[in-house]
Design an enzyme around this catalytic site. Sequence first.
Site, short mmCIF file in Angstrom:
data_model
loop_
_atom_site.label_atom_id
_atom_site.label_comp_id
_atom_site.label_asym_id
_atom_site.label_seq_id
_atom_site.Cartn_x
_atom_site.Cartn_y
_atom_site.Cartn_z
N ASN A 14 0.86 -1.19 0.00
CA ASN A 14 0.00 0.00 0.00
C ASN A 14 0.90 1.24 0.00
OD1 ASN A 14 -1.79 2.05 0.45
ND2 ASN A 14 -2.44 1.38 2.50
N TRP A 15 0.99 1.87 -1.17
CA TRP A 15 1.90 3.02 -1.30
C TRP A 15 1.32 4.30 -0.67
CZ3 TRP A 15 4.69 3.18 -6.77
CH2 TRP A 15 5.70 2.22 -6.77
N LYS A 16 0.03 4.25 -0.33
CA LYS A 16 -0.65 5.44 0.20
C LYS A 16 -0.44 6.63 -0.75
CE LYS A 16 -0.29 3.42 4.74
NZ LYS A 16 -0.32 3.57 6.18
N HIS A 103 -9.78 1.21 5.00
CA HIS A 103 -8.52 1.55 5.69
C HIS A 103 -8.79 2.58 6.79
CE1 HIS A 103 -4.43 2.75 6.48
NE2 HIS A 103 -4.03 1.66 5.83
N GLU A 105 -7.20 5.05 7.71
CA GLU A 105 -6.95 6.44 7.32
C GLU A 105 -8.16 7.04 6.61
OE1 GLU A 105 -3.20 5.68 5.36
OE2 GLU A 105 -2.26 5.34 7.30
N GLU A 172 -5.44 -4.57 10.82
CA GLU A 172 -4.44 -3.52 11.00
C GLU A 172 -4.76 -2.74 12.29
OE1 GLU A 172 -2.35 -2.23 7.12
OE2 GLU A 172 -4.13 -1.01 7.33
N GLY A 178 2.46 2.73 11.04
CA GLY A 178 3.47 3.79 10.95
C GLY A 178 4.18 4.12 12.26
N SER A 209 3.29 -1.54 10.43
CA SER A 209 4.73 -1.50 10.68
C SER A 209 5.49 -2.78 10.30
CB SER A 209 5.01 -1.16 12.15
OG SER A 209 4.62 0.17 12.42
N GLY A 230 2.83 -0.90 4.33
CA GLY A 230 2.80 0.51 3.96
C GLY A 230 4.20 1.01 3.63
N GLY A 231 4.76 1.77 4.54
CA GLY A 231 6.07 2.42 4.34
C GLY A 231 7.13 1.54 3.69
P1 13P Z 1 2.89 0.90 7.69
O1 13P Z 1 3.42 -0.42 7.15
O2 13P Z 1 3.59 2.09 7.12
O3 13P Z 1 2.79 0.88 9.17
O4 13P Z 1 1.39 1.04 7.13
C1 13P Z 1 0.51 0.00 7.30
C2 13P Z 1 -0.70 0.27 6.52
O5 13P Z 1 -1.48 1.15 6.85
C3 13P Z 1 -0.92 -0.53 5.31
O6 13P Z 1 -2.21 -0.38 4.82
#
Ligand code: 13P
Length: 248
Positions: A14-16, A103, A105, A172, A178, A209, A230-231
């Site tokens: 997930n590149w956000k 998600h 977010e 999640e 994050g 994470s 994510g990251g």
């Molecule tokens: P991180 O891996 O950056 O913690 O993000 C997780 C995430 O929200 C994936 O959808």
Amino acid sequence: MYQMTNKYMHFIANWKMFGGLNSLNSLNKVLKFFKTFKKNKFTKIVYCPPNTLIQAMSKKLANSQIKVGAQNCHAADNYGAFTGSVNSFMLKNVGAQYVIIGHSENREIGETDKIINLKIKSALKCGLKIIFCIGETLQERKKKITKKVLNKQISLGLSRIKDNKNVLIAYEPIWSIGTGMIPNPKELFEVINFIKKKNKNYKVIYGGSVSPKNINQLKLIDNIDGYLIGGASQDPNKFIDIIKKSYI
Ligand code: 13P
């Protein structure tokens, strides 16, 4: 609690809100790695870039086993006057085969369980596979109501939906996204088990994470069917490292 060697695992990137056209170059390394990766028959990789990159990425990955997904969609099946929105049919039209829905977010900025349910229904209708996100806040965890929260998110989000083939549940915990923090293995095993018992035959992945640093710990939890990353997924070296280390 030990991962079976030949278990099928999902790695969803997930590149956000990151990445431009030049970011697609980072896929070269992953493509090269995956061609000769011994476990590639047991591995599903899906990249979920911002909408602006879905078409170009789909073209780039067309001759590979790596799939492309979107990070959200509108709930409407048809075109409509929804400024700034894109529905699942439009995403499929440019190459998406998956979509992340629910998600945290997006829940944080007003996406309700009801809307999530409508989005999932619409996306399933057009043939997309769903990565359905659920998770508790730190406060809820402290209050020990994690299971109650997850149950509610699942029963409302998947209301009148029974499709364990095309819906993947992504657990999640919000406090782990994050932050570098992950649940302890026993706790995570238990939560995943709880979700699976309540929702028979659904695959459940973990997100929050995930990194090359903690994957050796996470891979010991054998009821996890993969990771939503994510990251670390923006860096091809880290992403490859996570995939390699996930198999014993
Ligand atoms: P991180 O891996 O950056 O913690 O993000 C997780 C995430 O929200 C994936 O959808």
